[in-house]
Design an enzyme around this catalytic site. Structure first.
Site, PDB file in Angstrom:
ATOM      1  N   SER A 110     -19.776  49.045  -0.208  1.00 60.46           N
ATOM      2  CA  SER A 110     -20.936  48.377  -0.201  1.00 60.46           C
ATOM      3  C   SER A 110     -20.909  47.350   1.223  1.00 60.46           C
ATOM      4  CB  SER A 110     -20.948  47.432  -1.401  1.00 60.46           C
ATOM      5  OG  SER A 110     -21.852  46.679  -1.402  1.00 60.46           O
ATOM      6  N   GLY A 111     -21.723  47.157   1.789  1.00 59.07           N
ATOM      7  CA  GLY A 111     -21.938  46.261   2.873  1.00 59.07           C
ATOM      8  C   GLY A 111     -21.291  46.885   4.230  1.00 59.07           C
ATOM      9  N   THR A 115     -27.079  51.711   4.483  1.00 62.20           N
ATOM     10  CA  THR A 115     -28.831  51.791   4.476  1.00 62.20           C
ATOM     11  C   THR A 115     -29.247  51.553   5.810  1.00 62.20           C
ATOM     12  OG1 THR A 115     -28.527  50.800   2.274  1.00 62.20           O
ATOM     13  CG2 THR A 115     -30.584  50.501   3.311  1.00 62.20           C
ATOM     14  N   ASN A 160     -22.883  42.225  -0.202  1.00 61.11           N
ATOM     15  CA  ASN A 160     -23.899  42.436   0.489  1.00 61.11           C
ATOM     16  C   ASN A 160     -25.324  41.809   0.098  1.00 61.11           C
ATOM     17  OD1 ASN A 160     -25.604  43.605   2.098  1.00 61.11           O
ATOM     18  ND2 ASN A 160     -25.401  45.784   1.567  1.00 61.11           N
ATOM     19  N   SER A 163     -27.766  44.819  -1.038  1.00 60.01           N
ATOM     20  CA  SER A 163     -27.061  45.754  -1.627  1.00 60.01           C
ATOM     21  C   SER A 163     -27.693  47.018  -2.443  1.00 60.01           C
ATOM     22  CB  SER A 163     -25.926  45.413  -2.361  1.00 60.01           C
ATOM     23  OG  SER A 163     -24.976  46.560  -2.875  1.00 60.01           O
ATOM     24  N   SER A 164     -27.565  48.232  -1.877  1.00 61.83           N
ATOM     25  CA  SER A 164     -28.560  49.305  -2.586  1.00 61.83           C
ATOM     26  C   SER A 164     -27.788  49.416  -4.083  1.00 61.83           C
ATOM     27  CB  SER A 164     -28.624  50.511  -1.812  1.00 61.83           C
ATOM     28  OG  SER A 164     -28.734  50.176  -0.495  1.00 61.83           O
ATOM     29  N   GLY A 390     -20.383  53.904  -1.543  1.00 64.35           N
ATOM     30  CA  GLY A 390     -19.175  54.678  -1.340  1.00 64.35           C
ATOM     31  C   GLY A 390     -18.121  54.472  -2.337  1.00 64.35           C
ATOM     32  N   GLU A 392     -15.628  52.923  -4.693  1.00 63.39           N
ATOM     33  CA  GLU A 392     -15.526  51.792  -5.018  1.00 63.39           C
ATOM     34  C   GLU A 392     -14.241  51.268  -5.795  1.00 63.39           C
ATOM     35  OE1 GLU A 392     -18.981  50.446  -7.139  1.00 63.39           O
ATOM     36  OE2 GLU A 392     -20.290  50.267  -5.635  1.00 63.39           O
TER      37      GLU A 392
END
Ligand SMILES: Nc1ncnc2c1ncn2[C@@H]1O[C@H](COP(=O)(O)OP(=O)(O)OP(=O)(O)O)[C@@H](O)[C@H]1O
Ligand SMILES: [Mg+2]
Length: 1079
Positions: A110-111, A115, A160, A163-164, A390, A392
């Site tokens: 994340s981050g 995206t 993030n 974040s998605s 991704g 985690e």
């Protein structure tokens, strides 16, 4: 002129190595150092073969400009420095030109920038693919789907700000020309728990904040919302504002994007109504209420919010209220209703909110798909872009992490499979012998999770469906039984500790050794989350809503389609969708972007090696390099290879005539590269070891330096010679010009000198001639003069005797005559004016003419006076005579005189002839009247005055009464002896009479005062003179005596003071004195 193409290579100007495959030696440390070095130089992209590793710069770099797009367009992958555009270009061209469907797999934590990377790929493809109104609209719709999905599916997390919270796979479809036709989006596992609860420092999905900040008052009213975030339980408040994010502006962007994507106005509004309903659901609160049977029942605290929700969604309030209080279980035609306690009611409320939101999200994806769907049935080429969460590893990992990591495990597997497959295919294509590659295959881990009989997901499902009490613990127990022997599974009770508890593991946890590292999962919540239960009463209540969108979101609530079968669990749903995805990906040519997050602070310029190391490990990047290097580390087509190294061998430099492969062969033989270090493929040379490539590079660098020196040498020589030639040419030109100039100047000098000399000589000659001529002339003149004098002398000598005696007198007379003549002529011109008072007279020219000059002046004056007088009439002449007489008598003697000069002498001021009053008086006088005037007669006794008519005739002087005209006194002129008056400015005068005379004289002398004293005295004088031939004595004195009867009285004139006025006053002082005061 054809554009000169500059051949470059990834190997040029490299910072570190651009391709990790070339890293030597290869280990974790060198790998990270290389990434760091490149990151510090703003090189955020690095290759591992054809995989792009991207390190999030956390700041905008100038590497995505339209110029950059042009740079990377139609260039070979390894030609320029690593870039996401190079990968996008390769994928797009391969799709367009080789008809290979592509997929771009973007992974990372994340981050890490997944995206952003997916958007960069999309924007690159949009920039390079075809253009035209229709195509542009499709592109625009595809690009604008991003802000919509991000608003509903992204949130701020601690990792993030954007974040998605869902996985996204998007197929972009192209026609045979490579123009986009449309797309299909698939979404995976939205993190719906966020709707009802957010961890500290995180936010709910963006759309809630955007709606409250950006909606107009009118819209808010319509949605029954308030702008204040704190009004809503579902919104975390500690981080409601995100730095650098303008929610209100983003709301407008999203509305605009929805419009572009094709949402109708009413659809967009419905969506916002559902969002509002979810927000308001959070505000419904429950309180316990005891029931008779001793069970707790929940009641809604404040029904206002419920009422508003029902108004907004068109649900019957009682239906919804009941759904929050009861739960109906149906089994085989039996319906059992149980009441919900407060905790269950809250559970039901949150489940409804989560379901409503996640279903809305899926609906949005479907709705977008409907809009961006390709409009044609023809076969399409497809490029898939996968932006999925991704791997985690958190401190507390739960069901979500488990699912996400499972997905990544699958992706890794497909990556290995496809990479190897591709590698193998290339070897076959190039006819190179296949060598076995040793690598870790994670299929075993995938099997641990997804195996249908004893996989973890299958166990979980089994547990969820099992009758009886099911808890997370029973699930863990089951795992301990089934998976205990699996080498990638660990728990407190697993194989290695079957007889001895593994105390390193906490209770109620299990650990999976993923390909990317070990992850410890808390079992708590697994069962619940997998079940994902929404009480049927609620879904039925939703189905009854008047709001068409909500109704359509809950089809299972339709009693007609009642289905007693349990809905599929979250785990099995996800497994199925992952399987579809994998199948889909397998048919495509994969392109990998591996995103790495350089620090936890969302900050630019910070490269946290430990953090990166962790990501490199779990992304298996070293593994990736090893796989890639297992056979041959480097490969390159023959042409560019020959082009790059041809300078290393005499035969190939500067031009190789034969085929490129033969050239490379010659080149490698010449360089004595060991045969085992390389192989010749069909179109490429394969180099086993990066060392060999670097040796080639070093040689090339050395050779390039030599060549550069050579070029420099030749260039310098050429430059110097050209310079010299130019100088020489210039020197000749300058010399020629100078010589010409010098000669011209010399010629000018000679010419002017000659002219000077010439002129001097001519001058000298001319002067000489002139001198001679002058001398000659003087000689002649002298001779003439001498002759004249001589003749003169002779003549004079001869005539002297005739004229010498009276010559002097004659000359004198003549001269005098001439002078006088000249004098008169000049005088004629200088004559003054004819005015008798003009005093001008020309000055005298000669002394001897002095008397003449004076005489002339006198004569002229007399003449002009006569001329002046001649103009007078007889009467005027008389007046002037009188005036002259007056002047002679009084000028400079009496102060009154000057004032009389301007008065004309009239004589008869009283017109006795005409006035009938004086008829008697007139009749009494026979003679001509000379003066008739009124005077003041001074009384002899007191000095006072009385008016009397004063008449003067040729022989007499008469005084008459002014009123009656009666004659008072008559004095013959012969009796008048004297007239006296003062020298001052007064009109007093005395007329002295003979002592023995007429009768009038008996009273003595008269004293009068008159305004016309001067005239009267003058006329009296003149008349006396003409009648008696005697001059009348006129005495002017300020003190005189008068005879009044017997008395001699002195009349004295004194300077009176001003207060008596301007009139002289007369006063008899005593017998002897009469004083007249003159002002
Ligand atoms: N290439 C880039 N250039 C500049 N900034 C970037 C780049 N990539 C990422 N970022 C920054 O990093 C932030 C996070 O990126 P992004 O949202 O793409 O991460 P992500 O991998 O999708 O994370 P998540 O898994 O949470 O969705 C972005 O908002 C942006 O500020
Ligand atoms: Mg993202």
């Amino acid at each position: 002129m054809a554009k000169m193409e500059v051949k470059t290579s990834l190997l040029d100007n490299m910072i570190g190595v651009g391709d990790m495959v070339l890293l030597e030696p290869l280990n974790e440390e060198t790998f990270i150092n290389n990434l760091k070095k490149r990151f510090d130089h703003n090189e955020i992209y690095t290759y591992i073969g054809s995989v792009v590793v991207s390190v999030n710069p956390y700041r905008s770099l100038p590497i995505y400009s339209p110029e950059k797009v042009e740079d990377y367009r139609n260039r070979n992958f390894y030609e320029l420095s690593p870039h996401i555009f190079a990968l996008s270009d390769e994928a797009y061209r391969s799709l367009r030109d080789q008809d290979k469907d592509q997929c771009i797999l973007i992974t990372g934590e994340s981050g890490a920038g997944k995206t952003e990377a997916s958007k960069l790929v999309m924007s690159y493809v949009a920039a390079v693919c075809g253009k035209g109104a229709e195509v542009n609209q499709v592109k625009e719709q595809l690009l604008q789907s991003n802000p919509v999905l991000e608003a509903f599916g992204n949130a701020k997390t601690v990792r993030n700000d954007n974040s998605s919270r869902f996985g996204k796979y998007m197929d972009i479809e192209f026609d045979f020309k490579g123009d986009p036709l449309g797309g299909v989006i698939s979404n995976y596992l939205l993190e719906k728990s966020r709707v009802v609860k957010q961890p500290r420092g995180e936010r709910n999905f963006h759309v809630f904040y955007q709606l409250l900040s950006g909606a107009s008052e009118e819209l808010l009213n319509k949605l029954k919302l308030e702008r204040d975030f704190s009004r809503y339980n579902y919104l975390s408040l500690d981080s409601a504002k995100v730095n650098g994010v303008d929610d209100a502006a983003n709301f407008r962007t999203v509305r605009n994007a929805m419009q572009i994507v094709g949402f109708m106005d009413h659809e967009a509004e419905s969506v916002l109504e559902v969002v509002a309903a979810v927000l308001k659901l959070g505000n419904i609160e429950f309180k316990p209420e005891s029931r008779v049977n001793g069970l707790d029942e929940s009641k809604i605290k404040d029904k206002n919010e419920l009422k508003e929700i029902c108004e907004l969604t068109g649900i019957d309030q009682s239906v919804l209220e009941r759904a929050f209080s009861f739960r109906t279980v149906e089994a085989k035609q039996e319906k059992v209703s149980t009441t919900l306690n407060v905790a269950q009611a809250y559970y039901a409320r949150d489940a409804l909110a989560k379901n409503l939101y996640s279903r809305l999200f899926s609906w949005l994806v479907n709705r977008i798909n409907e809009s961006i769907k390709a409009q044609t049935k023809v076969r399409k080429k497809v490029m898939g872009v996968l932006d999925i969460y991704g791997f985690e590893i958190f401190e507390d990992n739960s069901f979500e992490q488990f699912i996400i990591n499972y997905c990544n495990e699958k992706l890794q597997q497909i990556f290995i499979e496809l990479t190897l497959k591709e590698e193998q295919e290339e070897y076959i294509r190039e006819d190179i012998e296949w060598t076995h590659i040793d690598y870790f295959n994670n299929a075993i881990i995938c099997d641990l999770i997804e195996n249908n009989t004893n996989g973890i997901l299958a166990m979980l499902d089994e547990e969820c469906l099992r009758p009886g009490t099911v808890t997370d613990e029973t699930f863990l127990e089951k795992l301990n039984q089934v998976c205990a022997t699996h080498q990638h599974f660990e728990s407190r009770m697993s194989k290695c500790s079957r007889f001895l508890n593994d105390t390193s593991l906490p209770h109620s946890c299990f650990r999976i050794q993923h390909y990317a590292g070990k992850v410890l999962y808390q079992v708590e919540g697994f069962v619940d989350k997998n079940n994902d239960l929404l009480y049927r009463d609620l879904s039925q209540a939703m189905w009854k809503a008047g709001h068409t969108l909500i109704k359509s979101l809950f089809p299972e609530g339709n009693p007609a389609k009642i289905n007693l079968k349990r809905p599929p669990t979250a785990g099995s749903q996800f497994k199925a969708s992952v399987a579809t995805l994998m199948k889909n990906l397998q048919t495509k040519n994969p392109n990998y972007i591996r995103c790495i997050k350089p620090n936890d602070k969302k900050a630019a310029h910070i490269f946290n090696e430990a953090l990166v190391c962790h990501q490199i490990r779990y992304l298996g990047l070293l593994e990736n390099v090893r796989v890639r290097r297992a056979g041959y580390a480097f490969r390159q087509a023959y042409e560019p290879c020959l082009e790059r190294y041809k300078m290393l061998c005499k035969q190939t430099w500067p031009h190789w005539k034969g085929p490129a492969r033969a050239g490379v062969e010659v080149l490698f033989n010449e360089l004595e590269i060991p045969v085992e270090e390389y192989s010749f493929g069909r179109s490429k040379i394969f180099i086993r070891n990066p060392r060999t490539l670097f040796k080639l590079e070093d040689l090339r660098k050395q050779r390039l330096e030599d060549l550069a020196t050579l070029i420099q040498k030749i260039y310098r020589g050429w430059k110097c010679r050209t310079h010299f030639l130019l100088m020489r040419k210039s020197q000749i030109v300058i010399a020629a010009w100078y010589r010409r100039y010098a000669q011209q100047k010399r010629y000018q000098q000679i010419k002017s000198s000659a002219l000077v000399i010439q002129s001097y000589i001519r001058g000298w000659k001319a002067r000489k001639i002139l001198r001679e001529l002058k001398h000659q002339k003087r000689c002649e003149e002298a001779a003439t003069t001498i002759a004249a004098y001589w003749h003169g002398t002779q003549v004079r000598r001869e005539y002297r005797k005739f004229f010498r005696a009276n010559a002097g007198k004659k000359i004198y007379e003549f001269t005098i005559q001439r002078i006088v003549q000249k004098y008169f002529l000049e005088m004629k011109n200088k004559m003054p004016s004819l005015s008798p008072i003009d005093k001008n007279w020309p000055s005298r020219p000669y002394l001897f003419l002095d008397s003449t000059h004076k005489e002339l002046k006198r004569i002229f004056h007399l003449w002009r006076c006569k001329k002046y007088r001649d103009q007078f009439t007889d009467q005027k002449k008389l007046i002037y005579e009188e005036k002259l007489e007056a002047s002679e008598l009084f000028k400079d003697k009496k102060a009154l005189y000057p004032s009389s000069v301007g008065q004309p002498f009239q004589g008869a001021y009283l017109e006795i002839n005409k006035n009938p009053k004086y008829k008697k008086l007139k009749d009494a006088i026979e003679e001509k009247i000379i003066i008739a005037e009124v005077v003041n007669k001074i009384n002899r006794a007191n000095g006072k005055s009385t008016s009397r008519i004063f008449l003067l005739t040729n022989n007499n002087l008469l005084l008459a009464d002014q009123k009656s005209g009666q004659i008072k006194s008559e004095v013959p002129l012969v009796d008048v002896t004297k007239v006296s008056m003062s020298s001052q400015n007064d009109g007093f005068f005395a007329i002295h009479l003979k002592e023995q005379g007429s009768e009038a004289a008996s009273k003595g002398d008269f004293l009068f005062s008159s305004e016309h004293l001067i005239e009267m005295a003058t006329k009296l004088y003149r008349t006396t003179l003409s009648q008696t031939k005697q001059k009348l004595n006129i005495e002017i004195s300020d003190e005189f005596l008068v005879q009044f009867r017997q008395d001699k009285v002195c009349v004295k004139f004194i300077q009176g003071n001003q207060k008596n006025g301007s009139v002289p006053t007369c006063k008899r002082k005593n017998n002897r004195l009469l004083e007249v005061a003159v002002p």
